[in-house]
Design a protein around this motif. Structure first.
Motif, PDB file in Angstrom:
ATOM      1  N   GLN A 108       0.824  -1.203   0.000  1.00  8.59           N
ATOM      2  CA  GLN A 108       0.000   0.000   0.000  1.00  8.59           C
ATOM      3  C   GLN A 108       0.863   1.260   0.000  1.00  8.59           C
ATOM      4  N   VAL A 109       1.906   1.230   0.814  1.00  7.46           N
ATOM      5  CA  VAL A 109       2.804   2.382   0.891  1.00  7.46           C
ATOM      6  C   VAL A 109       3.583   2.547  -0.408  1.00  7.46           C
ATOM      7  N   SER A 110       4.051   1.430  -0.945  1.00  3.23           N
ATOM      8  CA  SER A 110       4.871   1.492  -2.149  1.00  3.23           C
ATOM      9  C   SER A 110       4.125   2.108  -3.321  1.00  3.23           C
ATOM     10  N   ALA A 111       2.797   1.945  -3.330  1.00  5.37           N
ATOM     11  CA  ALA A 111       2.003   2.519  -4.415  1.00  5.37           C
ATOM     12  C   ALA A 111       2.152   4.034  -4.470  1.00  5.37           C
ATOM     13  N   ARG A 112       2.450   4.650  -3.347  1.00  3.79           N
ATOM     14  CA  ARG A 112       2.641   6.106  -3.307  1.00  3.79           C
ATOM     15  C   ARG A 112       3.948   6.530  -3.955  1.00  3.79           C
ATOM     16  N   PHE A 113       4.886   5.598  -4.070  1.00  2.00           N
ATOM     17  CA  PHE A 113       6.205   5.927  -4.608  1.00  2.00           C
ATOM     18  C   PHE A 113       6.435   5.352  -5.998  1.00  2.00           C
ATOM     19  N   GLY A 114       5.537   4.465  -6.424  1.00  2.00           N
ATOM     20  CA  GLY A 114       5.714   3.844  -7.729  1.00  2.00           C
ATOM     21  C   GLY A 114       6.637   2.653  -7.727  1.00  2.00           C
ATOM     22  N   PHE A 115       7.145   2.273  -6.555  1.00  3.49           N
ATOM     23  CA  PHE A 115       8.047   1.132  -6.437  1.00  3.49           C
ATOM     24  C   PHE A 115       7.691   0.317  -5.202  1.00  3.49           C
ATOM     25  N   ARG A 116       7.899  -0.985  -5.283  1.00  2.00           N
ATOM     26  CA  ARG A 116       7.795  -1.869  -4.132  1.00  2.00           C
ATOM     27  C   ARG A 116       9.190  -2.169  -3.593  1.00  2.00           C
ATOM     28  N   LEU A 117       9.248  -2.697  -2.370  1.00  2.00           N
ATOM     29  CA  LEU A 117      10.522  -3.222  -1.897  1.00  2.00           C
ATOM     30  C   LEU A 117      10.970  -4.308  -2.864  1.00  2.00           C
ATOM     31  N   ARG A 118      12.269  -4.394  -3.062  1.00  2.00           N
ATOM     32  CA  ARG A 118      12.792  -5.380  -3.996  1.00  2.00           C
ATOM     33  C   ARG A 118      14.037  -6.033  -3.424  1.00  2.00           C
ATOM     34  N   GLY A 119      13.998  -7.353  -3.275  1.00  2.00           N
ATOM     35  CA  GLY A 119      15.178  -8.088  -2.858  1.00  2.00           C
ATOM     36  C   GLY A 119      16.061  -8.357  -4.064  1.00  2.00           C
ATOM     37  N   THR A 120      17.370  -8.293  -3.860  1.00  2.00           N
ATOM     38  CA  THR A 120      18.297  -8.531  -4.960  1.00  2.00           C
ATOM     39  C   THR A 120      19.583  -9.150  -4.426  1.00  2.00           C
ATOM     40  N   ARG A 121      20.237  -9.929  -5.241  1.00  2.00           N
ATOM     41  CA  ARG A 121      21.543 -10.520  -4.899  1.00  2.00           C
ATOM     42  C   ARG A 121      22.582  -9.421  -4.978  1.00  2.00           C
ATOM     43  N   ARG A 122      23.302  -9.192  -3.886  1.00  2.00           N
ATOM     44  CA  ARG A 122      24.199  -8.046  -3.827  1.00  2.00           C
ATOM     45  C   ARG A 122      25.273  -8.050  -4.912  1.00  2.00           C
ATOM     46  N   PRO A 123      25.998  -9.151  -5.133  1.00  2.00           N
ATOM     47  CA  PRO A 123      27.026  -9.111  -6.183  1.00  2.00           C
ATOM     48  C   PRO A 123      26.446  -8.818  -7.566  1.00  2.00           C
ATOM     49  N   VAL A 124      25.235  -9.321  -7.845  1.00  2.00           N
ATOM     50  CA  VAL A 124      24.597  -9.063  -9.135  1.00  2.00           C
ATOM     51  C   VAL A 124      24.244  -7.581  -9.255  1.00  2.00           C
ATOM     52  N   PHE A 125      23.682  -7.020  -8.182  1.00  2.00           N
ATOM     53  CA  PHE A 125      23.344  -5.599  -8.163  1.00  2.00           C
ATOM     54  C   PHE A 125      24.600  -4.748  -8.330  1.00  2.00           C
ATOM     55  N   HIS A 126      25.687  -5.152  -7.668  1.00  2.00           N
ATOM     56  CA  HIS A 126      26.943  -4.419  -7.761  1.00  2.00           C
ATOM     57  C   HIS A 126      27.445  -4.379  -9.206  1.00  2.00           C
ATOM     58  N   ARG A 127      27.420  -5.528  -9.874  1.00  2.00           N
ATOM     59  CA  ARG A 127      27.870  -5.568 -11.267  1.00  2.00           C
ATOM     60  C   ARG A 127      26.968  -4.720 -12.162  1.00  2.00           C
ATOM     61  N   THR A 128      25.673  -4.669 -11.839  1.00  2.00           N
ATOM     62  CA  THR A 128      24.751  -3.824 -12.602  1.00  2.00           C
ATOM     63  C   THR A 128      25.134  -2.360 -12.475  1.00  2.00           C
ATOM     64  N   LEU A 129      25.492  -1.939 -11.274  1.00  2.00           N
ATOM     65  CA  LEU A 129      25.899  -0.547 -11.061  1.00  2.00           C
ATOM     66  C   LEU A 129      27.208  -0.233 -11.786  1.00  2.00           C
ATOM     67  N   LEU A 130      28.156  -1.147 -11.725  1.00  2.00           N
ATOM     68  CA  LEU A 130      29.429  -0.920 -12.415  1.00  2.00           C
ATOM     69  C   LEU A 130      29.228  -0.832 -13.921  1.00  2.00           C
ATOM     70  N   ALA A 131      28.346  -1.677 -14.461  1.00  2.00           N
ATOM     71  CA  ALA A 131      28.064  -1.624 -15.894  1.00  2.00           C
ATOM     72  C   ALA A 131      27.402  -0.304 -16.263  1.00  2.00           C
ATOM     73  N   ALA A 132      26.499   0.186 -15.403  1.00  2.00           N
ATOM     74  CA  ALA A 132      25.844   1.473 -15.655  1.00  2.00           C
ATOM     75  C   ALA A 132      26.866   2.610 -15.620  1.00  2.00           C
ATOM     76  N   ALA A 133      27.790   2.546 -14.665  1.00  2.00           N
ATOM     77  CA  ALA A 133      28.825   3.576 -14.588  1.00  2.00           C
ATOM     78  C   ALA A 133      29.680   3.577 -15.851  1.00  2.00           C
ATOM     79  N   GLU A 134      30.028   2.390 -16.324  1.00  2.00           N
ATOM     80  CA  GLU A 134      30.827   2.289 -17.555  1.00  2.00           C
ATOM     81  C   GLU A 134      30.075   2.879 -18.746  1.00  2.00           C
ATOM     82  N   ARG A 135      28.778   2.595 -18.844  1.00  2.00           N
ATOM     83  CA  ARG A 135      27.986   3.143 -19.951  1.00  2.00           C
ATOM     84  C   ARG A 135      27.957   4.669 -19.929  1.00  2.00           C
TER      85      ARG A 135
END
Length: 409
Positions: A94-121
């Motif tokens: 209900q709260v997340s609907a106010r922000f347009g996002f829900r809580l999201r669980g993610t694997r930390r190393p995978v998320f880290h590599r995603t950020l590094l790839a975004a920085a490179e781009r």
């Protein structure tokens, strides 16, 4: 025209995010990371709605994050004398609907590599194998020396180098990290649960309590962590050896109900580490150098309170200030970004202190020992969630804090 250069010490989570924001606004950030390459350390993150809202300012980033949305929360007790579901709710949805996002669980190393790839781009330079060991600053710039002898200079330096921050040592002197009296054993197991579950219990074998939290990080895996009061275990983030893993999987926690024991027994990854704290700083910057994340304020990982003062591994006001600031037309040094950080952090500091104390209190409350004390805490959880409307409003206020972003295992 030369762009204003910013050195970011630390290429974990906050470093690449901050660097992208700076790059988008015309600065020239360079990230120096002490590790020789991206690591697989850490298990998971629970990204919160307002943290995702800030990440969404980077085009295409949120869409590229691999994870699992969390639909509800559940609190259960496996205490023999008071077992059962204490509370469950979809208040977070209900709260997340106010922000347009829900809580999201993610694997930390995978998320880290995603950020590094975004920085490179985005054209951000990330340099591995460089550990900051010394700083010299004057009115115009900061000179940084690394352990390998390399030096570099920039208009500003941001220390995102974690609990054992050398940037912090350079600014405020050496100090020992204080063991909180709590450790965490964490693991990954197969599962498809869509809730964030907090599981309370009491340890019969030792005069300490324990609690467990678990949530999905993708369609096939659950990340879990058991917090204990016990003697110090060094913060290594390394896997347990095989003998300790077998012993742990067959121990008391493997008997817990509500699916918790099965997660322990079937874990394919196990780590254990101590939780540490640092003395409270009255300021997070000195001259042209500012601290971010655990370098400034390590916090107990008690979701969702932990994320209250940590925005995707650091204070999001810094990212917001970077998003708003611009170098001047001559490319000369100018302090709008740092002044924005000072103002945002000054406003956030009282809330940070309160949230930090709340996190400590919640951490201690979740590991109490003794049947009667545990029952009192269980009743408090039942009472708190009896009026779901108040809980929805409370979480809304929590997520409206601009410097919130994640909880971590």
């Amino acid at each position: 025209m030369s762009n204003t250069k910013v050195i970011i010490a630390g290429g974990g989570i906050a470093g690449p995010v901050l660097a992208i924001f700076l790059k988008l606004k015309g600065y020239e950030p360079v990230v120096y990371e002490r590790a020789d390459s991206p690591t697989g350390l850490g298990l998971s993150l629970c990204l919160q709605p307002n943290g995702l809202k800030v990440l969404a300012l980077i085009p295409g980033l949120v869409e590229s994050i691999v994870g699992k949305e969390i639909e509800k929360m559940k609190f259960v007790s496996v205490l023999e004398e008071d077992a059962g579901v204490l509370a469950q709710s979809d208040a977070l949805s209900q709260v997340s609907a106010r922000f347009g996002f829900r809580l999201r669980g993610t694997r930390r190393p995978v998320f880290h590599r995603t950020l590094l790839a975004a920085a490179e781009r985005h054209g951000v330079r990330v340099v591995f194998g460089h550990q900051l060991v010394a700083l010299e600053q004057d009115d115009e710039s900061v000179r940084v020396t690394f352990a390998n002898g390399h030096t570099d200079s920039a208009s500003f330096v941001v220390g995102c180098d974690g609990l054992h921050s050398n940037t912090r040592v350079c600014l405020f002197g050496k100090e020992e990290a204080t063991f909180t009296g709590l450790t965490q054993a964490s693991g990954l197991a197969s599962g498809s649960e869509c809730a964030l579950i907090v599981n309370f219990s009491d340890r019969r074998d030792l005069p300490y309590g324990a609690h467990m939290i678990y949530y999905p990080i993708n369609d096939k895996q659950i990340s879990w962590a058991i917090t204990l009061q016990e003697p110090e275990a060094k913060e290594t983030w390394r896997d347990m050896d095989e003998d300790r893993q077998r012993e742990f999987k067959k121990g008391q926690f493997s008997q817990w109900g509500f699916g918790a024991g099965e997660l322990v027994k079937t874990a394919d990854t196990l780590v254990k580490y101590g939780l540490y704290d640092r003395p409270e700083l009255q300021t997070w910057h000195k001259g042209r150098v500012v601290l971010l994340g655990d370098a400034a304020h390590p916090t107990s990982p008690v979701p969702p309170r932990a994320g209250r003062q940590s925005g995707v591994r650091g204070h999001l006001p810094l990212c917001a200030a970077a998003h708003a600031a611009q170098p001047d037309r001559r490319g000369a040094v100018h302090g709008d970004a740092l002044r924005g950080v000072r103002g945002a952090r000054a406003a956030a500091h009282p809330a940070h202190v309160v949230a930090r104390e709340e996190g400590r209190e919640q951490g201690e409350g979740r590991v109490v020992h003794g049947v009667e004390r545990r029952k009192v805490c269980n009743d408090a959880v039942r009472a708190a969630w009896k009026d779901e409307g108040n809980m929805v409003q409370g979480y809304a206020m929590l997520f409206e804090q601009p410097f919130t972003g994640k909880s971590e295992i």
